[in-house]
Design a protein around this motif. Sequence first.
Motif, PDB file in Angstrom:
ATOM      1  N   MET A   1      -5.573 -18.180  -6.875  1.00 56.71           N
ATOM      2  CA  MET A   1      -6.413 -17.212  -6.178  1.00 56.71           C
ATOM      3  C   MET A   1      -5.955 -16.911  -4.749  1.00 56.71           C
ATOM      4  N   VAL A   2      -5.709 -17.937  -3.970  1.00 57.79           N
ATOM      5  CA  VAL A   2      -5.445 -17.737  -2.544  1.00 57.79           C
ATOM      6  C   VAL A   2      -4.062 -17.155  -2.300  1.00 57.79           C
ATOM      7  N   VAL A   3      -3.035 -17.720  -2.945  1.00 60.33           N
ATOM      8  CA  VAL A   3      -1.672 -17.240  -2.729  1.00 60.33           C
ATOM      9  C   VAL A   3      -1.527 -15.757  -3.073  1.00 60.33           C
ATOM     10  N   PRO A   4      -2.017 -15.280  -4.241  1.00 62.00           N
ATOM     11  CA  PRO A   4      -1.932 -13.833  -4.507  1.00 62.00           C
ATOM     12  C   PRO A   4      -2.684 -12.992  -3.479  1.00 62.00           C
ATOM     13  N   TRP A   5      -3.837 -13.491  -3.011  1.00 54.29           N
ATOM     14  CA  TRP A   5      -4.606 -12.745  -2.007  1.00 54.29           C
ATOM     15  C   TRP A   5      -3.845 -12.642  -0.704  1.00 54.29           C
ATOM     16  N   VAL A   6      -3.258 -13.746  -0.262  1.00 56.66           N
ATOM     17  CA  VAL A   6      -2.472 -13.726   0.971  1.00 56.66           C
ATOM     18  C   VAL A   6      -1.265 -12.824   0.813  1.00 56.66           C
ATOM     19  N   ARG A   7      -0.615 -12.868  -0.350  1.00 56.26           N
ATOM     20  CA  ARG A   7       0.552 -12.019  -0.595  1.00 56.26           C
ATOM     21  C   ARG A   7       0.170 -10.538  -0.544  1.00 56.26           C
ATOM     22  N   ALA A   8      -0.977 -10.202  -1.112  1.00 55.84           N
ATOM     23  CA  ALA A   8      -1.404  -8.804  -1.144  1.00 55.84           C
ATOM     24  C   ALA A   8      -1.788  -8.281   0.232  1.00 55.84           C
ATOM     25  N   HIS A   9      -2.306  -9.133   1.084  1.00 54.25           N
ATOM     26  CA  HIS A   9      -2.817  -8.676   2.380  1.00 54.25           C
ATOM     27  C   HIS A   9      -1.839  -8.864   3.532  1.00 54.25           C
ATOM     28  N   THR A  10      -0.793  -9.649   3.341  1.00 49.71           N
ATOM     29  CA  THR A  10       0.168  -9.856   4.429  1.00 49.71           C
ATOM     30  C   THR A  10       1.554  -9.327   4.107  1.00 49.71           C
ATOM     31  N   GLY A  11       1.818  -9.079   2.832  1.00 49.16           N
ATOM     32  CA  GLY A  11       3.135  -8.602   2.442  1.00 49.16           C
ATOM     33  C   GLY A  11       4.188  -9.687   2.380  1.00 49.16           C
ATOM     34  N   GLY A  12       3.802 -10.921   2.668  1.00 47.90           N
ATOM     35  CA  GLY A  12       4.732 -12.031   2.628  1.00 47.90           C
ATOM     36  C   GLY A  12       4.796 -12.665   1.258  1.00 47.90           C
ATOM     37  N   PRO A  13       5.378 -13.851   1.171  1.00 46.13           N
ATOM     38  CA  PRO A  13       5.516 -14.514  -0.127  1.00 46.13           C
ATOM     39  C   PRO A  13       4.213 -15.079  -0.675  1.00 46.13           C
ATOM     40  N   GLY A  14       3.197 -15.193   0.157  1.00 48.19           N
ATOM     41  CA  GLY A  14       1.929 -15.770  -0.283  1.00 48.19           C
ATOM     42  C   GLY A  14       1.837 -17.253  -0.010  1.00 48.19           C
ATOM     43  N   PHE A  15       2.886 -17.988  -0.345  1.00 56.53           N
ATOM     44  CA  PHE A  15       2.947 -19.412  -0.032  1.00 56.53           C
ATOM     45  C   PHE A  15       3.180 -19.541   1.472  1.00 56.53           C
ATOM     46  N   SER A  16       2.199 -20.010   2.188  1.00 55.66           N
ATOM     47  CA  SER A  16       2.257 -19.906   3.646  1.00 55.66           C
ATOM     48  C   SER A  16       1.296 -20.885   4.296  1.00 55.66           C
ATOM     49  N   LEU A  17       1.390 -20.946   5.621  1.00 60.11           N
ATOM     50  CA  LEU A  17       0.449 -21.745   6.398  1.00 60.11           C
ATOM     51  C   LEU A  17      -0.975 -21.217   6.237  1.00 60.11           C
ATOM     52  N   LEU A  18      -1.122 -19.900   6.153  1.00 59.69           N
ATOM     53  CA  LEU A  18      -2.445 -19.309   5.984  1.00 59.69           C
ATOM     54  C   LEU A  18      -3.066 -19.724   4.657  1.00 59.69           C
ATOM     55  N   ALA A  19      -2.280 -19.665   3.579  1.00 56.76           N
ATOM     56  CA  ALA A  19      -2.793 -20.074   2.272  1.00 56.76           C
ATOM     57  C   ALA A  19      -3.184 -21.551   2.293  1.00 56.76           C
ATOM     58  N   ALA A  20      -2.357 -22.385   2.914  1.00 62.91           N
ATOM     59  CA  ALA A  20      -2.673 -23.811   3.003  1.00 62.91           C
ATOM     60  C   ALA A  20      -3.942 -24.031   3.811  1.00 62.91           C
ATOM     61  N   GLY A  21      -4.111 -23.286   4.907  1.00 65.90           N
ATOM     62  CA  GLY A  21      -5.311 -23.431   5.722  1.00 65.90           C
ATOM     63  C   GLY A  21      -6.573 -23.026   4.982  1.00 65.90           C
ATOM     64  N   LEU A  22      -6.493 -21.956   4.191  1.00 68.28           N
ATOM     65  CA  LEU A  22      -7.669 -21.509   3.438  1.00 68.28           C
ATOM     66  C   LEU A  22      -8.034 -22.496   2.329  1.00 68.28           C
TER      67      LEU A  22
END
Length: 283
Positions: free
Chosen positions: A125-146
């Motif tokens: 859930m989180v990684v695809p959401w981060v990828r869709a909203h940031t344009g990055g790979p999704g696997f990120s510090l933001l995804a880990a924080g959420l």
Amino acid sequence: MARSRDALPARIAGAGAALFGLVGLGLVASLVVGGWRVLGEPAVVANVLSNFWDPLKGRYGLGPFVAGTITVSVIALMVAVPLALATAVVASQNLSRWAKDILSRGLDILTAVPSVIFGWWGIQMVVPWVRAHTGGPGFSLLAAGLVLALMVLPTLGLFFFHALERVPRTYREASLALGGTPDQTLTRVVLRCALPGLVNGLLVGVARAVGETMAVQMVIGGNTTFPTGVAAPGATLTTQIVTDMTAFPPGTRGHAVLDVMALLLMVGMYVLVRLSERWGASA
């Protein structure tokens, strides 16, 4: 004879406490001894605290992992603390007794959920959401924080709820009887009286966030360079220990660096405990 029987439980408890202390000291000593190969170097500060991690070239900078640990923990707490406090306030002031019991048991159950479940949810859930909203790979510090925010939310909510519940109801009633509004009663009486418990709960949440490994490892991306932003992949001290513990056998310089990383985490946990004792008691 009776006195010796009465003293037996105290002796057993004392022996258990002494054994626990020895185990703790032994653990710290083993990390210091294991990491001394690095700690004893003349340029340890310049090398270990740099921002470059390249074991093949003998560069063991921990800057990216310290930054990742702080960033992920801050994101998690920024999301989880307001939600947990709001949940605790609403539950303690507006719910009936049976509803409070259900909420407390539910939070207890959530705190026992294995971290790998949260990590799997983060991948789905989180990684695809981060990828869709940031344009990055999704696997990120933001995804880990959420993901970490969801993990620490039940722990914080439980601590905050119990802290508010320990405030005597007569304090609320007295404040309202003297003309205080519900908001004034909450901010000036209830939260102020519950502040030591709230501080302790917050520091426990910080410790949980800093020390979490598996769920963070599954969604953070594992990049060992200094993070360029919250949407970029990264790593924390705990995730890097897990990643490299099989690559560096005991006796190697890389293994000594992992001992130093573990020692940093233990020192951080000790500082949090001391802060909890001081701030929780004086708040």
